[in-house]
Design a protein around this motif. Sequence first.
Motif, PDB file in Angstrom:
ATOM      1  N   SER A  68       0.787  -1.234   0.000  1.00 36.78           N
ATOM      2  CA  SER A  68       0.000   0.000   0.000  1.00 36.78           C
ATOM      3  C   SER A  68       0.816   1.281   0.000  1.00 36.78           C
ATOM      4  CB  SER A  68      -0.951   0.010   1.205  1.00 36.78           C
ATOM      5  OG  SER A  68      -0.219  -0.109   2.419  1.00 36.78           O
ATOM      6  N   THR A  69       2.144   1.188   0.163  1.00 42.56           N
ATOM      7  CA  THR A  69       2.946   2.406   0.273  1.00 42.56           C
ATOM      8  C   THR A  69       4.026   2.471  -0.797  1.00 42.56           C
ATOM      9  OG1 THR A  69       4.631   1.483   1.747  1.00 42.56           O
ATOM     10  CG2 THR A  69       2.606   2.322   2.764  1.00 42.56           C
ATOM     11  N   ARG A  70       4.474   3.679  -1.071  1.00 45.63           N
ATOM     12  CA  ARG A  70       5.556   3.865  -2.040  1.00 45.63           C
ATOM     13  C   ARG A  70       6.860   3.262  -1.525  1.00 45.63           C
ATOM     14  NH1 ARG A  70       4.841  10.101  -4.297  1.00 45.63           N
ATOM     15  NH2 ARG A  70       2.767   9.786  -5.249  1.00 45.63           N
ATOM     16  N   GLY A  71       7.046   3.284  -0.202  1.00 40.81           N
ATOM     17  CA  GLY A  71       8.247   2.694   0.372  1.00 40.81           C
ATOM     18  C   GLY A  71       8.321   1.206   0.089  1.00 40.81           C
ATOM     19  N   GLU A  72       7.175   0.537   0.155  1.00 38.37           N
ATOM     20  CA  GLU A  72       7.139  -0.895  -0.147  1.00 38.37           C
ATOM     21  C   GLU A  72       7.467  -1.150  -1.612  1.00 38.37           C
ATOM     22  OE1 GLU A  72       3.865  -2.783   2.869  1.00 38.37           O
ATOM     23  OE2 GLU A  72       3.149  -1.337   1.392  1.00 38.37           O
ATOM     24  N   VAL A  73       6.991  -0.268  -2.488  1.00 38.60           N
ATOM     25  CA  VAL A  73       7.314  -0.394  -3.909  1.00 38.60           C
ATOM     26  C   VAL A  73       8.816  -0.257  -4.112  1.00 38.60           C
ATOM     27  CG1 VAL A  73       7.058   0.657  -6.189  1.00 38.60           C
ATOM     28  CG2 VAL A  73       5.075   0.434  -4.699  1.00 38.60           C
ATOM     29  N   ALA A  74       9.412   0.741  -3.480  1.00 44.08           N
ATOM     30  CA  ALA A  74      10.861   0.960  -3.603  1.00 44.08           C
ATOM     31  C   ALA A  74      11.643  -0.258  -3.136  1.00 44.08           C
ATOM     32  CB  ALA A  74      11.268   2.202  -2.815  1.00 44.08           C
ATOM     33  N   ASP A  75      11.187  -0.878  -2.051  1.00 50.06           N
ATOM     34  CA  ASP A  75      11.867  -2.078  -1.544  1.00 50.06           C
ATOM     35  C   ASP A  75      11.740  -3.230  -2.530  1.00 50.06           C
ATOM     36  OD1 ASP A  75      12.653  -0.789   0.749  1.00 50.06           O
ATOM     37  OD2 ASP A  75      10.961  -1.501   1.956  1.00 50.06           O
ATOM     38  N   LEU A  76      10.561  -3.405  -3.101  1.00 52.40           N
ATOM     39  CA  LEU A  76      10.344  -4.495  -4.053  1.00 52.40           C
ATOM     40  C   LEU A  76      11.196  -4.324  -5.305  1.00 52.40           C
ATOM     41  CD1 LEU A  76       6.488  -5.066  -3.853  1.00 52.40           C
ATOM     42  CD2 LEU A  76       8.275  -6.649  -3.132  1.00 52.40           C
ATOM     43  N   LEU A  77      11.384  -3.093  -5.741  1.00 53.67           N
ATOM     44  CA  LEU A  77      12.152  -2.842  -6.960  1.00 53.67           C
ATOM     45  C   LEU A  77      13.620  -3.238  -6.807  1.00 53.67           C
ATOM     46  CD1 LEU A  77      10.699   0.597  -8.138  1.00 53.67           C
ATOM     47  CD2 LEU A  77      10.148  -1.694  -8.987  1.00 53.67           C
ATOM     48  N   LYS A  78      14.055  -3.469  -5.568  1.00 57.35           N
ATOM     49  CA  LYS A  78      15.431  -3.900  -5.324  1.00 57.35           C
ATOM     50  C   LYS A  78      15.566  -5.426  -5.313  1.00 57.35           C
ATOM     51  CE  LYS A  78      16.204   0.147  -2.351  1.00 57.35           C
ATOM     52  NZ  LYS A  78      16.471   0.602  -0.961  1.00 57.35           N
ATOM     53  N   GLN A  79      14.446  -6.118  -5.377  1.00 58.00           N
ATOM     54  CA  GLN A  79      14.467  -7.578  -5.208  1.00 58.00           C
ATOM     55  C   GLN A  79      14.598  -8.302  -6.547  1.00 58.00           C
ATOM     56  OE1 GLN A  79      14.636  -8.564  -2.034  1.00 58.00           O
ATOM     57  NE2 GLN A  79      14.429  -6.381  -1.529  1.00 58.00           N
ATOM     58  N   ASP A  80      15.619  -7.958  -7.310  1.00 61.19           N
ATOM     59  CA  ASP A  80      15.773  -8.559  -8.631  1.00 61.19           C
ATOM     60  C   ASP A  80      16.134 -10.045  -8.576  1.00 61.19           C
ATOM     61  OD1 ASP A  80      18.181  -6.893  -7.754  1.00 61.19           O
ATOM     62  OD2 ASP A  80      19.122  -8.296  -9.166  1.00 61.19           O
ATOM     63  N   SER A  81      16.555 -10.540  -7.422  1.00 61.38           N
ATOM     64  CA  SER A  81      16.851 -11.964  -7.283  1.00 61.38           C
ATOM     65  C   SER A  81      15.588 -12.796  -7.104  1.00 61.38           C
ATOM     66  CB  SER A  81      17.774 -12.207  -6.081  1.00 61.38           C
ATOM     67  OG  SER A  81      19.024 -11.598  -6.272  1.00 61.38           O
ATOM     68  N   SER A  91       0.621   6.711 -14.511  1.00 58.17           N
ATOM     69  CA  SER A  91       1.066   7.903 -15.229  1.00 58.17           C
ATOM     70  C   SER A  91       2.430   7.690 -15.870  1.00 58.17           C
ATOM     71  CB  SER A  91       1.151   9.087 -14.266  1.00 58.17           C
ATOM     72  OG  SER A  91       2.189   8.871 -13.322  1.00 58.17           O
ATOM     73  N   ASN A  92       2.765   8.595 -16.808  1.00 59.93           N
ATOM     74  CA  ASN A  92       4.077   8.563 -17.447  1.00 59.93           C
ATOM     75  C   ASN A  92       5.184   8.667 -16.403  1.00 59.93           C
ATOM     76  OD1 ASN A  92       2.561   8.654 -19.727  1.00 59.93           O
ATOM     77  ND2 ASN A  92       3.043  10.760 -20.251  1.00 59.93           N
ATOM     78  N   ALA A  93       4.977   9.564 -15.432  1.00 60.97           N
ATOM     79  CA  ALA A  93       6.001   9.786 -14.411  1.00 60.97           C
ATOM     80  C   ALA A  93       6.232   8.511 -13.597  1.00 60.97           C
ATOM     81  CB  ALA A  93       5.581  10.931 -13.495  1.00 60.97           C
ATOM     82  N   LEU A  94       5.153   7.803 -13.270  1.00 58.91           N
ATOM     83  CA  LEU A  94       5.279   6.570 -12.497  1.00 58.91           C
ATOM     84  C   LEU A  94       6.081   5.531 -13.262  1.00 58.91           C
ATOM     85  CD1 LEU A  94       4.430   4.574 -10.211  1.00 58.91           C
ATOM     86  CD2 LEU A  94       2.473   3.999 -11.651  1.00 58.91           C
ATOM     87  N   VAL A  95       5.717   5.305 -14.524  1.00 61.23           N
ATOM     88  CA  VAL A  95       6.383   4.270 -15.319  1.00 61.23           C
ATOM     89  C   VAL A  95       7.852   4.612 -15.526  1.00 61.23           C
ATOM     90  CG1 VAL A  95       6.386   3.042 -17.519  1.00 61.23           C
ATOM     91  CG2 VAL A  95       4.218   3.681 -16.455  1.00 61.23           C
ATOM     92  N   LYS A  96       8.144   5.847 -15.848  1.00 62.51           N
ATOM     93  CA  LYS A  96       9.529   6.254 -16.069  1.00 62.51           C
ATOM     94  C   LYS A  96      10.348   6.114 -14.793  1.00 62.51           C
ATOM     95  CE  LYS A  96       8.613   9.448 -19.896  1.00 62.51           C
ATOM     96  NZ  LYS A  96       8.551  10.857 -20.333  1.00 62.51           N
ATOM     97  N   ASN A  97       9.749   6.469 -13.665  1.00 61.39           N
ATOM     98  CA  ASN A  97      10.454   6.355 -12.392  1.00 61.39           C
ATOM     99  C   ASN A  97      10.791   4.905 -12.083  1.00 61.39           C
ATOM    100  OD1 ASN A  97      10.023   5.914  -9.155  1.00 61.39           O
ATOM    101  ND2 ASN A  97      11.129   7.808  -9.597  1.00 61.39           N
ATOM    102  N   ILE A  98       9.853   4.015 -12.339  1.00 63.64           N
ATOM    103  CA  ILE A  98      10.093   2.597 -12.079  1.00 63.64           C
ATOM    104  C   ILE A  98      11.181   2.066 -13.001  1.00 63.64           C
ATOM    105  CG2 ILE A  98       9.073   0.292 -12.359  1.00 63.64           C
ATOM    106  CD1 ILE A  98       6.520   1.424 -11.117  1.00 63.64           C
ATOM    107  N   LYS A  99      11.138   2.418 -14.274  1.00 61.89           N
ATOM    108  CA  LYS A  99      12.150   1.937 -15.212  1.00 61.89           C
ATOM    109  C   LYS A  99      13.547   2.406 -14.830  1.00 61.89           C
ATOM    110  CE  LYS A  99       9.440   1.225 -19.413  1.00 61.89           C
ATOM    111  NZ  LYS A  99       9.278   1.567 -20.847  1.00 61.89           N
TER     112      LYS A  99
END
Length: 334
Positions: A68-81, A91-99
């Motif tokens: 439910s939080t942006r912090g959780e999203v940031a943590d998940l984006l580090k779990q490439d293993s 939004s465009n900003a969201l997708v670009k930020n994630i990429k």
Amino acid sequence: MAEEIARNAHLASTVIANISALAIKSGNAAILKGGKESLNTFQAMSSVINDVLQNKTDVPDNSIQLISTRGEVADLLKQDSYIDLVIPRGSNALVKNIKENTKIPVLGHADGICSIYLDKDLDVSKACKIVVDSKTNYPAGCNAVETLLIDKHLDKALETQILKSLLDAKVTLHISPELLTQIDQSLQKDYADQITTASEDDFRKEFLSFDIAVKTVENVQDAVLHINSHSSKHTDAIITENDKTADVFLKGIDSSGVYWNCSTRFADGFRYGFGTEVGISTNKIHSRGPVGLEGLVCYYYQMRGSGQVVGDYLGGGGTRVFKHKSLDPNSVTL
């Protein structure tokens, strides 16, 4: 405001149902995050889905989870293993930020800058209907047209008729300075509040509204060059009755969807017959365009032998020849 919140909640319920079904059917687990206005809807539906999975299926518990939080999203984006794929929808900003902030492969698109090219050999009734539908059917959609390119040799009366059809549909035209000096003066007089001068940035812009950028090009080759250098590789279309011109366009455009004489709004998994979709990808690998069930499944290879080694075969030091043939799956015992 209440109507908008209700609409977002409805979209949220559709998304969680669709994505959960696709994930389960394709053998994947999914971690979902909705917007703040849809959090309660997501939580309620997730509870129902997991209750059914736990009590009525053999699917592992908690296959569908929520954050439910942006912090959780940031943590998940580090779990490439541990995470194989990220599918951002927003939004465009969201997708670009994630990429820009993950090593995990991302499936999706940052923009939906779709273009339509009006060839000089078009059917004007088709053109008016297609252009208006592409722009106004759902202007906030990523498959709505944002740029209109007009062959400079198109008959001016036909050009005026097409532009008027957009103006009558309450669309604001952002017209290039060169074309603005050439269009019918009555249009500029009667629709003064819907005609404005386009900037170069307008041709790289996703308006997501009743706005469209308009300019002329020399020919179909010029249109292809413009689209390939300005578009987001989503969906682009040509309107023409000339088969050869259409063929040049269809083969020359580097986008996930390239259409001839039909609305860009057809770029959708449901309309393609895929059923629901997780999103539309402008990537070239592995899935492109609307991504449904097949796009969430990858190949793996299983071999069952009885002692074979590569050293016995040609290319590996031996003399045995590889023989490849199709097997009747009904005759193979696993």
